[in-house]
Write an enzyme that holds these catalytic residues in place. Sequence first.
Site, PDB file in Angstrom:
ATOM      1  N   GLU A 247      -0.020   5.023  -0.978  1.00  0.00           N
ATOM      2  CA  GLU A 247       0.977   6.099  -0.671  1.00  0.00           C
ATOM      3  C   GLU A 247      -0.046   6.812  -1.761  1.00  0.00           C
ATOM      4  OE1 GLU A 247       0.936   7.390   2.029  1.00  0.00           O
ATOM      5  OE2 GLU A 247       1.690   5.922   3.207  1.00  0.00           O
TER       6      GLU A 247
ATOM      7  N   ASP B  69      -3.075  11.552   3.144  1.00  0.00           N
ATOM      8  CA  ASP B  69      -3.969  11.295   1.377  1.00  0.00           C
ATOM      9  C   ASP B  69      -5.022  10.435   1.256  1.00  0.00           C
ATOM     10  OD1 ASP B  69      -2.310   8.886   2.642  1.00  0.00           O
ATOM     11  OD2 ASP B  69      -1.509   8.729   0.461  1.00  0.00           O
TER      12      ASP B  69
ATOM     13  N   SER C 195      12.995   0.590  -2.071  1.00  0.00           N
ATOM     14  CA  SER C 195      14.134  -0.357  -2.127  1.00  0.00           C
ATOM     15  C   SER C 195      14.361  -0.024  -4.021  1.00  0.00           C
ATOM     16  CB  SER C 195      12.590  -1.608  -2.361  1.00  0.00           C
ATOM     17  OG  SER C 195      12.750  -3.053  -3.003  1.00  0.00           O
ATOM     18  N   GLY C 196      15.360  -0.739  -4.111  1.00  0.00           N
ATOM     19  CA  GLY C 196      15.827  -0.515  -5.900  1.00  0.00           C
ATOM     20  C   GLY C 196      14.602  -1.822  -6.918  1.00  0.00           C
TER      21      GLY C 196
ATOM     22  N   CYS D 177      -2.072  -0.875   3.355  1.00  0.00           N
ATOM     23  CA  CYS D 177      -3.173  -1.690   4.322  1.00  0.00           C
ATOM     24  C   CYS D 177      -3.462  -1.820   3.129  1.00  0.00           C
ATOM     25  CB  CYS D 177      -3.814  -0.511   4.378  1.00  0.00           C
ATOM     26  SG  CYS D 177      -3.875   1.174   5.207  1.00  0.00           S
TER      27      CYS D 177
ATOM     28  N   ARG E 273      -5.615  -1.203   8.955  1.00  0.00           N
ATOM     29  CA  ARG E 273      -3.968   0.063   8.365  1.00  0.00           C
ATOM     30  C   ARG E 273      -3.097   0.232   8.623  1.00  0.00           C
ATOM     31  NH1 ARG E 273      -4.542   6.010  11.176  1.00  0.00           N
ATOM     32  NH2 ARG E 273      -3.247   7.399   9.303  1.00  0.00           N
ATOM     33  N   LEU E 274      -2.451   0.199   8.181  1.00  0.00           N
ATOM     34  CA  LEU E 274      -0.994   0.111   8.495  1.00  0.00           C
ATOM     35  C   LEU E 274      -0.638   1.873   8.501  1.00  0.00           C
ATOM     36  CD1 LEU E 274       1.889  -0.227   9.330  1.00  0.00           C
ATOM     37  CD2 LEU E 274       2.659  -0.640   6.925  1.00  0.00           C
ATOM     38  N   ALA E 275      -0.472   2.352   9.759  1.00  0.00           N
ATOM     39  CA  ALA E 275      -0.147   4.167   9.429  1.00  0.00           C
ATOM     40  C   ALA E 275       1.058   4.309   9.457  1.00  0.00           C
ATOM     41  CB  ALA E 275      -0.866   4.418  10.457  1.00  0.00           C
ATOM     42  N   VAL E 276       0.225   4.979   7.909  1.00  0.00           N
ATOM     43  CA  VAL E 276       2.331   5.916   7.582  1.00  0.00           C
ATOM     44  C   VAL E 276       1.824   7.420   7.738  1.00  0.00           C
ATOM     45  CG1 VAL E 276       3.685   6.190   6.207  1.00  0.00           C
ATOM     46  CG2 VAL E 276       2.891   3.837   6.425  1.00  0.00           C
TER      47      VAL E 276
END
Length: 621
Positions: free
Chosen positions: A83, A106, A383-384, A2, A53-56
């Site tokens: 997160e 969370d 991602s690595g 977010c 907000r980016l809802a995850v």
Amino acid sequence: MCGITGWIAYDRDLTADPTARPALEAMTRTMALRGPDAEGAWVDTHAALGHRRLAVIDIVGGRQPMLVQRDGRTQAVITYSGEVYNYRELRSELASRGHTFRTSSDTEVVLHAYLEWGESFAERLNGMYAFAVWDARTEELLLVRDRMGIKPLYYAPTPDGVVFGSEQKALLAHPGVRSVVDAEGLAEVLAFVKTPGHAVYKGLHEVRPGHTVRFRRGASPAVRRYWALESHEHTDDTATTVAHVRELLDDIVARQLIADVPLCTLLSGGLDSSAITALAAKGLGEAGHGPVRSFSVDFTGQTENFVPDDLRSTPDGPYAHALAEHVRSDHRDIVLDTATLMDRGHRRAVLTARDMPLGFGDGDTSLYLLFKAIREQSTVALSGESADEVFGGYKWFHDPASVNADTFPWIAAGVANTFGGDRSNGHASLLGKDVLDALDLPGYTDARYREALAEVPRLPGETGHQARMREVSYLHLTRFVQILLDRKDRASMANGLEVRVPFCDHRLVSYVFNTPWAMKTFDGREKSLLRAATRDVLPDIVADRVKSPYPSTQDPRYAEALRTELHQLTADKNAPVRELLDERSLATALSPDSGDRYRGATEFVLGLDSWLRDGGTELKL
């Protein structure tokens, strides 16, 4: 993931101030791309918090700002980005202590953890996060940033409080904050060293990784470190170390596969991204969730016409496809051409996302476009990133001259010539002598190097090469990786995509940091521990591949297009960047036979001009 922002003002009533809500709305609006799903605001007497907000997780219940009330009175309010991967364990512990929850997010767990344990609660969190908690009981604001600095967070003290936000642009949208960059700020941009706490813009600060900052009425900001790299004796043998690295990776990836939205991986065909993709495929398969989605970036004709250079000996395509076939991922290549990379709208979007002109040129644009394409199918990507810093993967880790140089190893290795401030052919090579004298890039870089060395946690009795490699690892984990994490955060969040970085889990970082260098290279190669820990899930062609950085287009038309645009800029007498440039160097760069020599410098100058022209930034050197 977010975007967060807010304003604390102790000497005024923000609920009665007619300028307060418009200011908060303007600040929050700058975070719209970070949070495309919802917008929220909370305003009280001395505090105004904004959220995009980016809802995850918990799509319905996780709206913000989120508050906790008891007996009808507000206890604390949070605006949160990130997160926390151990939130389920924390939720259970808090429930056993009498806390009740109305959502499954969370965010609510983090807020209750603060109410239970106070400021020390940050030490219990495992994840990537940046958030602000307003304690209504004491009228105090607490800013918190994750241990490795995966998520950004900035603040600017004001005469009676503070403004803060996920990005500098949120602070600059406040009427009391000016957009000014001085010589030290521009030197920070060009030095190719990310100084913890430095925000480039004058008067702005960054919350350092692993730190909290508390604001109280009438008091200076109280900065507290809750985590840092520490040196411990490593007693495990090689086999035990490899097994523990794998155990950690299995747990980390399993935790980071949790999402209530579509998830994928970024796959280059290198060891790092391939290991994450393979472990994700394994975890999803064992859980019965079907194949993992994977995405790669490529350029038109690059695989067929690839020419090895000092940084890259092989193209990514064949290796990414080999891994995708091996784990049976649902794979897609995002193929870009020069016209797309040179599109001014795309480059302007990248500049807006980064808040500053310096970056990786076409590498930034291609990353932005890769994430834009991914976002059409997924909301979360693994991602690595950071494996090279953790396990020692870069070429200069293994070059005695670079390792033993009295400066940052990547600068000694010439990486700054490509991306940084070297006068001969780096980004600064088109700047005039007066500008370079004002910046004093060598002096600035040396000062930052001495500061970093003074921080290194040293092991008693450790000397020689092992002691130096501890220093080199520390420099990469605190100064180099920050450049890459910030780049990835900005490019992904500008598209509303959450990128997770398993190799930044602090447990893995701490364990490998304390592993002796000889053990990290026990097979005579880079990243020995990672290769040994994941070889069973990788095809040999990928496991044995030599390190190759993020790709860059080799199309000669790209450099030609840059020269054309630079020529147009030099013809514009009103271009704000003109007075900063060296005429002789400009003439050389505009010559058709200059090839790629001034490519990075040209990308920087074009970006700098747009930054000064469109962003309203005042440069005071």
